[in-house]
Design a protein around this motif. Structure first.
Motif, PDB file in Angstrom:
ATOM      1  N   SER A  87       0.824  -1.206   0.000  1.00 53.56           N
ATOM      2  CA  SER A  87       0.000   0.000   0.000  1.00 53.56           C
ATOM      3  C   SER A  87       0.861   1.260   0.000  1.00 53.56           C
ATOM      4  O   SER A  87       0.493   2.269  -0.605  1.00 53.56           O
ATOM      5  CB  SER A  87      -0.925  -0.004   1.219  1.00 53.56           C
ATOM      6  OG  SER A  87      -1.839  -1.077   1.139  1.00 53.56           O
ATOM      7  N   ILE A  88       1.978   1.204   0.689  1.00 52.83           N
ATOM      8  CA  ILE A  88       2.900   2.345   0.664  1.00 52.83           C
ATOM      9  C   ILE A  88       3.413   2.559  -0.755  1.00 52.83           C
ATOM     10  O   ILE A  88       3.431   3.687  -1.271  1.00 52.83           O
ATOM     11  CB  ILE A  88       4.062   2.115   1.647  1.00 52.83           C
ATOM     12  CG1 ILE A  88       3.552   2.185   3.088  1.00 52.83           C
ATOM     13  CG2 ILE A  88       5.170   3.137   1.425  1.00 52.83           C
ATOM     14  CD1 ILE A  88       4.597   1.849   4.136  1.00 52.83           C
ATOM     15  N   LEU A  89       3.809   1.464  -1.405  1.00 49.51           N
ATOM     16  CA  LEU A  89       4.315   1.575  -2.776  1.00 49.51           C
ATOM     17  C   LEU A  89       3.225   2.033  -3.736  1.00 49.51           C
ATOM     18  O   LEU A  89       3.491   2.789  -4.687  1.00 49.51           O
ATOM     19  CB  LEU A  89       4.877   0.226  -3.236  1.00 49.51           C
ATOM     20  CG  LEU A  89       6.126  -0.259  -2.498  1.00 49.51           C
ATOM     21  CD1 LEU A  89       6.483  -1.671  -2.943  1.00 49.51           C
ATOM     22  CD2 LEU A  89       7.302   0.683  -2.737  1.00 49.51           C
ATOM     23  N   ALA A  90       1.992   1.594  -3.509  1.00 52.91           N
ATOM     24  CA  ALA A  90       0.882   2.008  -4.373  1.00 52.91           C
ATOM     25  C   ALA A  90       0.606   3.498  -4.203  1.00 52.91           C
ATOM     26  O   ALA A  90       0.336   4.211  -5.184  1.00 52.91           O
ATOM     27  CB  ALA A  90      -0.360   1.191  -4.051  1.00 52.91           C
ATOM     28  N   ALA A  91       0.674   3.970  -2.952  1.00 53.53           N
ATOM     29  CA  ALA A  91       0.400   5.382  -2.695  1.00 53.53           C
ATOM     30  C   ALA A  91       1.428   6.284  -3.365  1.00 53.53           C
ATOM     31  O   ALA A  91       1.091   7.350  -3.893  1.00 53.53           O
ATOM     32  CB  ALA A  91       0.368   5.633  -1.190  1.00 53.53           C
ATOM     33  N   THR A  92       2.678   5.869  -3.356  1.00 54.73           N
ATOM     34  CA  THR A  92       3.731   6.699  -3.959  1.00 54.73           C
ATOM     35  C   THR A  92       3.761   6.583  -5.477  1.00 54.73           C
ATOM     36  O   THR A  92       4.391   7.396  -6.142  1.00 54.73           O
ATOM     37  CB  THR A  92       5.109   6.308  -3.402  1.00 54.73           C
ATOM     38  OG1 THR A  92       5.371   4.945  -3.739  1.00 54.73           O
ATOM     39  CG2 THR A  92       5.161   6.473  -1.904  1.00 54.73           C
ATOM     40  N   GLY A  93       3.086   5.563  -6.018  1.00 56.36           N
ATOM     41  CA  GLY A  93       3.028   5.408  -7.467  1.00 56.36           C
ATOM     42  C   GLY A  93       4.170   4.631  -8.068  1.00 56.36           C
ATOM     43  O   GLY A  93       4.308   4.579  -9.293  1.00 56.36           O
TER      44      GLY A  93
ATOM     45  N   PHE B 114      13.063   2.514   4.290  1.00 57.28           N
ATOM     46  CA  PHE B 114      12.069   2.327   3.239  1.00 57.28           C
ATOM     47  C   PHE B 114      10.903   3.286   3.424  1.00 57.28           C
ATOM     48  O   PHE B 114      10.452   3.940   2.475  1.00 57.28           O
ATOM     49  CB  PHE B 114      11.571   0.875   3.256  1.00 57.28           C
ATOM     50  CG  PHE B 114      10.362   0.624   2.408  1.00 57.28           C
ATOM     51  CD1 PHE B 114      10.490   0.425   1.038  1.00 57.28           C
ATOM     52  CD2 PHE B 114       9.094   0.586   2.971  1.00 57.28           C
ATOM     53  CE1 PHE B 114       9.369   0.191   0.249  1.00 57.28           C
ATOM     54  CE2 PHE B 114       7.973   0.361   2.191  1.00 57.28           C
ATOM     55  CZ  PHE B 114       8.104   0.158   0.826  1.00 57.28           C
ATOM     56  N   VAL B 115      10.404   3.404   4.660  1.00 62.40           N
ATOM     57  CA  VAL B 115       9.267   4.284   4.930  1.00 62.40           C
ATOM     58  C   VAL B 115       9.652   5.742   4.702  1.00 62.40           C
ATOM     59  O   VAL B 115       8.893   6.519   4.108  1.00 62.40           O
ATOM     60  CB  VAL B 115       8.754   4.074   6.363  1.00 62.40           C
ATOM     61  CG1 VAL B 115       7.604   5.028   6.669  1.00 62.40           C
ATOM     62  CG2 VAL B 115       8.308   2.636   6.563  1.00 62.40           C
ATOM     63  N   LEU B 116      10.854   6.113   5.138  1.00 65.73           N
ATOM     64  CA  LEU B 116      11.310   7.494   4.948  1.00 65.73           C
ATOM     65  C   LEU B 116      11.441   7.833   3.467  1.00 65.73           C
ATOM     66  O   LEU B 116      11.004   8.903   3.014  1.00 65.73           O
ATOM     67  CB  LEU B 116      12.650   7.701   5.655  1.00 65.73           C
ATOM     68  CG  LEU B 116      12.642   7.548   7.185  1.00 65.73           C
ATOM     69  CD1 LEU B 116      14.061   7.637   7.736  1.00 65.73           C
ATOM     70  CD2 LEU B 116      11.764   8.622   7.824  1.00 65.73           C
TER      71      LEU B 116
ATOM     72  N   LEU C 136       0.745   9.928   8.075  1.00 69.93           N
ATOM     73  CA  LEU C 136      -0.431   9.209   7.590  1.00 69.93           C
ATOM     74  C   LEU C 136      -0.129   7.721   7.450  1.00 69.93           C
ATOM     75  O   LEU C 136      -0.988   6.883   7.761  1.00 69.93           O
ATOM     76  CB  LEU C 136      -0.890   9.788   6.250  1.00 69.93           C
ATOM     77  CG  LEU C 136      -1.414  11.231   6.300  1.00 69.93           C
ATOM     78  CD1 LEU C 136      -1.818  11.693   4.911  1.00 69.93           C
ATOM     79  CD2 LEU C 136      -2.588  11.352   7.265  1.00 69.93           C
ATOM     80  N   PHE C 137       1.075   7.381   6.984  1.00 75.29           N
ATOM     81  CA  PHE C 137       1.462   5.968   6.898  1.00 75.29           C
ATOM     82  C   PHE C 137       1.478   5.308   8.278  1.00 75.29           C
ATOM     83  O   PHE C 137       1.284   4.101   8.396  1.00 75.29           O
ATOM     84  CB  PHE C 137       2.852   5.826   6.266  1.00 75.29           C
ATOM     85  CG  PHE C 137       2.881   6.035   4.777  1.00 75.29           C
ATOM     86  CD1 PHE C 137       1.776   5.758   3.995  1.00 75.29           C
ATOM     87  CD2 PHE C 137       4.039   6.486   4.145  1.00 75.29           C
ATOM     88  CE1 PHE C 137       1.816   5.934   2.610  1.00 75.29           C
ATOM     89  CE2 PHE C 137       4.090   6.667   2.779  1.00 75.29           C
ATOM     90  CZ  PHE C 137       2.969   6.401   2.005  1.00 75.29           C
ATOM     91  N   SER C 138       1.706   6.101   9.305  1.00 76.76           N
ATOM     92  CA  SER C 138       1.782   5.567  10.670  1.00 76.76           C
ATOM     93  C   SER C 138       0.430   5.565  11.376  1.00 76.76           C
ATOM     94  O   SER C 138       0.330   5.092  12.510  1.00 76.76           O
ATOM     95  CB  SER C 138       2.773   6.398  11.499  1.00 76.76           C
ATOM     96  OG  SER C 138       4.037   6.447  10.879  1.00 76.76           O
ATOM     97  N   SER C 139      -0.584   6.079  10.715  1.00 78.63           N
ATOM     98  CA  SER C 139      -1.880   6.256  11.379  1.00 78.63           C
ATOM     99  C   SER C 139      -2.742   4.997  11.314  1.00 78.63           C
ATOM    100  O   SER C 139      -2.548   4.128  10.462  1.00 78.63           O
ATOM    101  CB  SER C 139      -2.637   7.414  10.715  1.00 78.63           C
ATOM    102  OG  SER C 139      -3.046   7.044   9.400  1.00 78.63           O
ATOM    103  N   ASN C 140      -3.707   4.930  12.216  1.00 78.24           N
ATOM    104  CA  ASN C 140      -4.666   3.827  12.190  1.00 78.24           C
ATOM    105  C   ASN C 140      -5.493   3.836  10.914  1.00 78.24           C
ATOM    106  O   ASN C 140      -5.915   2.783  10.425  1.00 78.24           O
ATOM    107  CB  ASN C 140      -5.595   3.901  13.406  1.00 78.24           C
ATOM    108  CG  ASN C 140      -4.899   3.468  14.675  1.00 78.24           C
ATOM    109  OD1 ASN C 140      -3.836   2.866  14.640  1.00 78.24           O
ATOM    110  ND2 ASN C 140      -5.498   3.784  15.812  1.00 78.24           N
TER     111      ASN C 140
END
Length: 871
Positions: free
Chosen positions: A679-685, A780-782, A861-865
């Motif tokens: 999902s992180i990768l999808a959000a960044t495109g 990776f998250v950063l 936002l990536f860290s949020s519920n």
């Protein structure tokens, strides 16, 4: 007169009280040996008093009459008097079971006492001979045939959108409850996307669905997601959990890679995308090789898939390719772990507990375990073991093989030509060295070189010893004339490289096959010890399931024994109740967060009882009648009012059902490990949608974390070069990232990716501090937070509020409120001001202040519920 009336009243009262007491006594629960006591003895006593050839103290507790008879010290029980029963006394004193075997719980001792005081009754006359499985054990709910239940009636029929709603609502109405309201459309589309494809919807997809008010919008969305190739990746990953899929052998610290294991992973994804019926899907995994005729050559893609399917039986940890492991133990462990995978994934039973003795709780005798083992033994054949490297079948056709042979012949010819040219150089060097000798030594030197080393004279040997330069060879010629040898090597290496580039790549499929004509016997092992075989057994199904499966010792109609094929057909014939129950329960769990049976790998006595048993049977029957089609089942579950309801808690629901077992609302679920990363990768495109193929490698970085990347370490674990860049492969879906048992990807491990020892029936969903720390500090998250910020700036332009809205939609797949936009924009502005006021490192100056400030919002936002949970 009054006295007489009083006397009559007193008599009537006494009579009524006596009647009530008699009725109460009659209503007192009558305990029986078979139902209430034998399970206690089985769990705590049979290992000493029943299972072995010689019982301790000559006491056998497998029948009531044997317990009354007793052993060396007399009767074990005295019917009608628990206090006088020696067995009760020994248990109460803590003397039985012996120390280290576990104690009988107080409530079970109370049951035993009560049974004895009631007269030590049996449910029926005891059999003349002993039996390992009783009628009471056979009557356990999961072993019963599927029942054809009618839909229950409900008061609020207007709430029903699917037949399954009737079963759920009927239970809710018993507590004066009903379903919760339907969730908002933005919530529903995110729920559907994660359930079916494991990725968030794009902002445009959310907007289009919210604006679509047609009555079939929901069904069309489900159909579109089921048709997506992403669906097979998502649901393939679910099955790979229970199959124990890994790209390495595990077992030892070396953890060798399984170079071609991905063939099985790809088979699973293709099969699920194609909606292959699950009866065929299971048959192929258990016996795909037996659906073909050996030798397995010139295989079509469909035939290759049948072999790849048997990779299901090659997924257990395997130490037989590592010479440092005890090979006898390693071989036995492969077979034992494979049986665990098969039984937990298909039968929902802990069959492995019967490897050393009769199962303590479920009706699985030790002999049954080895009958099941005999089904698989011909393909494993412990005494004629084939290591992993010998279980590969080439996917080359004769044409490709001939092409490779022709290139190999050319390579051989080139090598011979190179050697010939090198021999000329060596000869010239030798002649030059001979010319340096005295005249009388030259002929002797030539004779010495021409003579085999074993036949040289003492004089020849001495000459060569005194003049080592005469020992020039192909390997040492470079020491004399490096310019000529390097030039020769460079011309020929270039030609070889060109030829090798044309050679077809090696291509194998790892599979399970049998060797024709070799059918090993299977024996029961004393206490599971492979060095102590007892009686031989024939292949067969678990006896508790009724008539034994028609499994041949050696099917004359097949070149193989046919055992696994017969077993697979038995399991999928629609008459065996466990397989469809276990499958639909797992699908239900993955949609609703909890199975109808909360222990998906244990439908036995110690497992959870079904919350809605009639619904489970109805679904299992419907699944079979519907052709074992998974997509049809998805549509059925997701079209229900139960699936579409909101997840909001209410006081009324929480008072009656705080765990949401009755499904009066939808359960909130945390994303699985792979979905977090994807999902992180999808959000960044940057998510790479390339399907199938070799796994993306993993390695250990400088601080010890396992990351996606090529290994650049030496044998001591030290980096020897700059790590090569993987490019777009680094951003492939997590299902394609290498699964190393000894090196789980750190990000996935933190979010509860399974350990696969040997498989995973139910993933943990923990909430622990390391997850937050990873989202705060992981490189990776950063990096992806910065990429998300760059995307938002590129697509939303200079408007700060537009940037915030877009980054919110990309990360959370929902529309932010006006207040959320204002608050987030203010945070970004303050963050930019803060960052600009402090010194910047060279690494930080690569990105503008605007990007870095907006990245802080993205990371938050990536860290949020809202990102990590689906409601």
């Amino acid at each position: 007169m009054i006295a007489c009336l009083r006397s009559s009243f007193a008599f009537a009262l006494l009579a009524a009280l006596a009647f009530c007491a008699t009725a109460a006594k009659a209503a007192e629960r009558q305990l029986t040996f078979e139902e209430h006591v034998r399970p206690i003895f089985k769990a705590h006593c049979f290992h000493c008093h029943g299972e072995e050839a010689e019982t301790e103290g000559s006491l056998d507790l497998r029948l009531m009459r044997l317990a009354v008879k007793g052993g060396d010290t007399g009767p074990a029980i005295v019917p009608g008097n628990a206090d006088e029963s020696l067995l009760v006394q020994r248990i109460a004193a803590g003397e039985m079971p012996p120390e280290g075997k576990g104690k009988v719980p107080p409530e079970q001792l109370a049951t035993l006492r009560k049974w004895i005081d009631q007269g030590a009754k049996t449910a029926r006359p005891e059999p003349d001979s002993l039996t390992d499985v009783t009628e009471e054990e056979k009557s356990f709910w999961s072993f019963q045939s599927l029942a054809n239940h009618e839909l229950p009636g409900v008061t609020n029929g207007s709430a029903l959108q699917s037949p399954i709603d009737a079963f759920l609502l009927a239970r809710l109405e018993q507590h004066q409850l009903g379903f919760s309201p339907t969730a908002e459309k933005a919530t529903l589309i995110r729920r559907a996307y994660f359930d079916l494809v494991g990725l968030p919807p794009s902002p445009d997809e959310v907007a289009a669905f919210v604006a679509d008010h047609s009555p079939d919008a929901w069904q069309r969305l489900i159909d579109r997601l089921l048709a997506s190739p992403r669906y097979g990746e998502r649901w393939g990953r679910h099955w790979l959990d229970v199959a124990g899929y890994a790209d390495s052998d595990g077992y030892t610290e070396k953890d060798p890679e399984r170079k071609y294991a991905y063939k099985y992973r790809d088979y699973v994804i293709r099969a699920i995308n194609a909606d292959k019926p699950w009866d065929a899907f299971l048959r192929e995994q258990l016996a795909g090789d037996e659906l073909l005729t050996p030798p397995y050559t010139n295989l079509s893609s469909e035939q290759a898939d049948l072999l790849a399917a048997t990779g299901f039986l090659r997924m257990a940890p395997d130490g037989t390719g590592d010479g440092s492991a005890d090979q006898n133990a390693a071989r036995n462990d492969v077979l034992a772990e494979t049986i665990k995978i098969v039984s937990s994934s298909l039968l929902g039973l802990t069959v492995g507990c019967a490897q050393c003795h009769n199962h303590r709780y479920d009706p699985i005798p030790q002999a049954d375990y080895y009958r099941v083992r005999a089904i698989f033994e011909p393909a494993y054949d412990v005494k004629n073991w084939r290591p992993p490297s010998a279980r590969l079948v080439s996917l080359w056709s004769d044409e490709v093989r001939q092409e490779a042979a022709a290139i190999d012949a050319e390579l051989k010819k080139l090598t011979e030509e190179q050697q010939s040219e090198m021999d000329k150089i060596v000869s010239e060097i030798f002649d030059a060295e001979v010319a340096k000798l005295e005249e009388e030594q030259r002929d002797l030197a030539r004779e010495a070189r021409a003579t085999d080393a074993k036949e040289r004279t003492a004089e020849q040997k001495q000459l060569l010893k005194d003049h080592p330069s005469l020992n020039v060879s192909r390997g040492s010629a470079y020491l004399y004339d490096r310019k000529r040898t390097d030039a020769l090597t460079k011309d020929f290496d270039a030609r070889k490289k060109e030829l090798q580039a044309k050679r077809p790549a090696e291509d194998f499929v790892p599979c399970l096959t049998e060797v024709a004509g070799k059918v090993p016997e299977t024996f029961v092992f004393y206490r599971g010890d492979i060095a102590q075989p007892l009686q031989a057994v024939e292949a067969g199904e678990l006896s508790v399931l009724g008539k034994s499966a028609p499994i041949p010792a050696d099917d004359p109609a097949l070149p193989t024994t046919g055992r696994r094929l017969a077993y697979a057909r038995w399991l999928t014939n629609g008459q065996q109740p466990l397989v469809p129950r276990v499958l639909v329960n797992r699908i239900w769990m993955l949609h609703f967060g909890r199975g109808i049976v909360a222990t998906p790998g244990d439908f036995g006595v110690l497992g959870a009882r079904p919350s809605h048993p009639e619904l489970l049977d109805w679904l299992a029957s419907r699944f079979i009648d519907g052709g074992w089609e998974l997509k049809r089942l998805h549509r059925l579950l997701m079209s229900s009012a139960a699936y579409q309801q909101t997840s909001r808690r209410t006081g009324a629901l929480d008072r009656v059902d705080p765990e949401n077992n009755l499904l009066g609302r939808m359960s909130i679920r945390r994303l699985e490990a792979e979905a977090v990363r994807d999902s992180i990768l999808a959000a960044t495109g940057v998510l790479n949608f390339q399907m199938l193929g070799k796994p993306v490698p993993v390695t250990v970085d400088e601080v010890g974390q396992v990351i996606v990347g090529l290994d650049n370490r030496d044998t001591a674990g030290r980096p020897v070069s700059k790590r090569a860049v993987l490019g777009a492969d680094e951003f492939r879906r997590s299902v394609y990232v290498q699964v190393r048992r000894s090196q789980p990807l750190s990000m996935l491990e933190t979010f509860d990716a399974p350990a696969l020892n040997p498989n995973c029936e139910l993933r943990n969903r923990s909430t622990v501090a390391p997850q937050s720390l990873l989202l705060m500090n992981n490189n990776f998250v950063l990096t992806q937070s910065l990429a998300l910020a760059e995307r938002a700036i590129a697509e939303a332009g200079e408007d700060a509020h537009a940037r915030v809205r877009l980054i919110w939609r990309l990360a959370l797949a929902t529309e932010p409120s006006a207040a959320e936009v204002e608050s987030a924009a203010a945070f970004v502005a303050a963050q930019e001001q803060e960052l600009g006021a402090r010194p910047q490192s060279d690494k930080e100056t690569v990105f503008s202040l605007a990007v870095r400030a907006l990245a802080s919002l993205g990371q938050a936002l990536f860290s949020s519920n809202g990102f990590l949970y689906v409601d």
